[in-house]
Design an enzyme around this catalytic site. Structure first.
Site, PDB file in Angstrom:
ATOM      1  N   ASN A 180       0.739  -1.068  -0.143  1.00 55.66           N
ATOM      2  CA  ASN A 180      -0.007  -0.061   0.360  1.00 55.66           C
ATOM      3  C   ASN A 180       0.748   1.315  -0.103  1.00 55.66           C
ATOM      4  O   ASN A 180       0.107   2.182  -0.199  1.00 55.66           O
ATOM      5  CB  ASN A 180      -1.100   0.152   1.361  1.00 55.66           C
ATOM      6  N   TYR A 186       3.889   8.811 -11.289  1.00 59.55           N
ATOM      7  CA  TYR A 186       2.372   7.760 -10.418  1.00 59.55           C
ATOM      8  C   TYR A 186       1.898   6.556 -11.829  1.00 59.55           C
ATOM      9  O   TYR A 186       1.792   5.696 -10.621  1.00 59.55           O
ATOM     10  CB  TYR A 186       2.290   9.185  -9.790  1.00 59.55           C
ATOM     11  N   HIS A 230     -23.350  -7.841 -61.068  1.00 57.86           N
ATOM     12  CA  HIS A 230     -23.766  -8.627 -59.868  1.00 57.86           C
ATOM     13  C   HIS A 230     -24.836  -9.790 -60.901  1.00 57.86           C
ATOM     14  O   HIS A 230     -25.535  -9.770 -61.625  1.00 57.86           O
ATOM     15  CB  HIS A 230     -24.733  -8.307 -59.352  1.00 57.86           C
ATOM     16  N   ASP A 239     -27.963  -0.376 -50.814  1.00 52.92           N
ATOM     17  CA  ASP A 239     -27.525  -0.619 -52.616  1.00 52.92           C
ATOM     18  C   ASP A 239     -27.769   0.105 -53.173  1.00 52.92           C
ATOM     19  O   ASP A 239     -28.518   0.837 -54.251  1.00 52.92           O
ATOM     20  CB  ASP A 239     -28.180  -1.948 -53.421  1.00 52.92           C
ATOM     21  N   PHE A 259     -28.524 -13.460 -62.363  1.00 54.00           N
ATOM     22  CA  PHE A 259     -29.473 -12.650 -63.090  1.00 54.00           C
ATOM     23  C   PHE A 259     -29.059 -12.262 -64.598  1.00 54.00           C
ATOM     24  O   PHE A 259     -26.645 -11.973 -64.626  1.00 54.00           O
ATOM     25  CB  PHE A 259     -28.505 -10.824 -62.705  1.00 54.00           C
TER      26      PHE A 259
END
EC number: 1.1.1.n12
Length: 598
Positions: A102, A167, A390, A496, A549
């Protein structure tokens, strides 16, 4: 041990408390003695800055203990001479069971003004002193197979504090010291923990505001430290913060992190670090690691993935709630005119749920937001909205879908093919909920116009999910939907935002006379048809979908979805009624079970 009245006792134990002449140390010493321990009250008796020495502080506390019927001796050594401090305990009581480190001083200076002496004195007392006392006590504790050690850290050390470089460094160093002592002592029942107190003391007088100073009574922290030192407490390596009659456990956590290169053969670049920095610093999936072996184990897992040429090279967080689910449902044609669509449009509906194809978005947005999944696959080619199409999409639902939350999505390049006029890049992604539960897998196939002829292979590797042609017979069912002229403008609100779908100039650059509908929007319409026809609109029956697609849709055109049922697999194709051209082909939905309406 406990007394008949249930109070925890320390009879037969010897406790050494450093810096016990005042403040926290005094309260620790008094409480240990009150509960039966024999106490060594150590205090050099100097000022809070470490100047001077006096026996008076320790003697006063020893007198208090003795007058109350307890046993105590004073020790006036500096904690730097830790062996002498522990020797006092051995000479007086023959053993040492408890050590509370301490003792401390303050010599506050700003970084630039801190002198060598300021640094050394503070670190000597706090860090070196704790080390020397612990080092001296440790052999005795190991031999008797019992010991409890406390290191004293500080919020200043954990969080930093202006003007306390010496410290704060010492106080953070004590945490590292405690970690190792806890490991080395565990097998001999020598446990080490850290107390992080905030209390009024000689050191903090004049620093803390009066109202706070008066309420931060050291006496309120002493029971916490005393319990950590009791034989019934099995904590080891814990950091316990306490103040004003309150206590909690602290621990360090580590984020999930981000891989900084695709494989072991690739370099780490500054630019790539910059691009994934938000993932490096993301703490939403942080967790506590209990040992250095766990940290090393994680790194080994990363290296194994890099060795395989991949891993979670790109990560992204995807947040959603009922608003996003409803916006998506409207974007793919759900309507309040259809009573069975209300479960997708009204958050208070008893059966409110997500349309499963909503969950293509985490993988898609990961790819769009980082742009790295595609560009790193083709480092010598330009990849942007003007030249990507895509091509195919696979979606698999792995576990029950929530209606709100945050998903962490990991994505990587899975395959690259050279098609001459362009390149095909296949990316895989997995999305996890906040508990780490895998919910969704996506596989996206993207065609990059003009990126071919790089000498790559033409055929996909194993693991690229194949298409399945529609049966050569009449459809078992047909469903028709008319899209709105604003369909693409509405659908893009789900994230998107490729300008190809709303900006006429971008559409022209991509080779279209007018903005076209998102392929994933057409997918959403098509899966709605499957759910309506073969699953009674119950999204929980959906398992997976795969599509190609094969042609564009102009907003306002009519979609015809032709469906073939083969067990729990529903093959389908989607055709534009006005032109008779297929826009989705080789497609199927796998259901968990079927509730056909033929």
């Amino acid at each position: 041990m406990s007394s008949s009245d249930g109070k925890l006792r320390y009879d037969g134990r010897v406790a050494v408390v450093t810096g016990a002449g005042a403040g926290l140390g005094r309260e620790y010493a008094l409480l240990f003695a009150e509960r039966g321990a024999k106490v060594v009250v150590n205090d050099l008796g100097g000022t809070h800055s470490g100047d001077g020495a006096s026996q008076r502080a320790a003697d006063i506390v020893v007198d208090e203990i003795r007058k109350a019927g307890g046993e105590a001796v004073a020790d006036y050594n500096s904690v730097i001479d830790g062996a002498k401090v522990i020797e006092t305990a051995i000479k007086a009581f023959g053993r040492v069971d408890i050590l509370v480190n301490n003792a401390g001083i303050l010599r506050d200076r700003s970084l630039v003004k801190t002198s060598e002496q300021d640094w050394n004195l503070v670190n000597d007392v706090h860090l070196k002193g704790s080390f020397k006392c612990t080092q001296a006590a440790f052999p005795y504790m190991k031999k008797q197979n019992y010991g409890r050690i406390i290191m004293t850290s500080s919020n200043s050390g954990i969080y930093g504090n202006f003007g306390q470089v010496n410290y704060t460094a010492a106080k953070m160093g004590l945490i590292g010291l405690a970690n190792t002592v806890a490991i080395e002592g565990a097998r001999n029942n020598v446990l080490c923990n850290v107390i992080v107190p905030t209390a009024a003391s000689r050191m903090t007088e004049g620093i803390l505001p009066d109202i706070l100073f008066n309420e931060l009574k050291p006496k309120l922290i002493a029971p916490v430290v005393a319990y950590l030192c009791h034989e019934s407490c099995e904590d080891n390596g814990s950091y316990i913060e306490s103040a004003a009659g309150w206590a909690t456990k602290l621990h360090m956590v580590r984020g999930k992190g981000a891989v900084l290169r695709p494989s072991l053969d690739d370099p780490v670049t500054i630019e790539y670090v910059k691009d994934v920095w938000s993932n490096v610093t993301d703490m939403s999936k942080a967790k506590h690691l209990g040992a250095i072996a766990e940290a090393s184990g994680t790194l080994l897992e990363v290296l194994e993935k890099l060795k395989e040429g991949g891993g979670d090279a790109i990560e992204d967080a995807f947040e959603f709630n009922s608003k996003e689910l409803i916006t998506y449902a409207l974007g793919i044609g759900a309507s309040v005119k259809n009573a069975k669509d209300m479960r997708f449009l009204y958050e208070n509906d008893a059966d409110f749920a997500a349309i499963p194809t909503f969950f293509v978005l985490p993988g898609l947005l990961l790819q769009m937001s980082t742009d790295k999944l595609l560009s790193k696959a083709l480092p010598n080619s330009q990849v942007d909205f003007s030249n990507i199409l895509h091509g195919e999409q696979y979606l698999e639902i792995v576990d029950d879908l929530p209606t709100s939350g945050t998903l962490l999505t990991n994505g990587k390049v899975f395959d690259v093919m050279d098609k001459g006029s362009g390149a095909v890049v296949v990316t895989n992604s997995e999305s996890f909920d906040e508990s780490g539960r895998l919910l969704v897998r996506n596989q996206s196939t993207t065609f990059i116009v003009g990126a071919g002829k790089f000498g790559g292979k033409k055929d996909p590797i194993a693991g690229v999910v194949p298409l399945q042609p529609a049966p050569n017979r009449q459809p078992d069912a047909t469903v028709q939907y008319t899209t709105s002229e604003d369909q693409a403008a509405l659908y893009r609100l789900s994230g998107d935002k490729n300008p190809l779908h709303i900006d006429p100039q971008m559409a022209l650059l991509a080779g279209f006379k007018t903005p076209i509908l998102h392929g994933l929007c057409t997918l959403g319409f098509s899966v709605r048809a499957v759910l309506a026809q073969f699953a009674d609109n119950n999204p929980a029956l959906f398992k997976a979908v795969k599509v190609r697609f094969s042609g564009p849709v102009i907003p306002g055109q009519t979609l015809r979805v032709d469906l073939w049922k083969q067990g729990t697999r529903i093959n389908f194709r989607t055709v534009v009624v006005e032109t008779g051209k297929e826009v989705i082909s080789g497609a199927y939905v796998d259901l968990k079970s079927s509730q056909a309406k033929l």
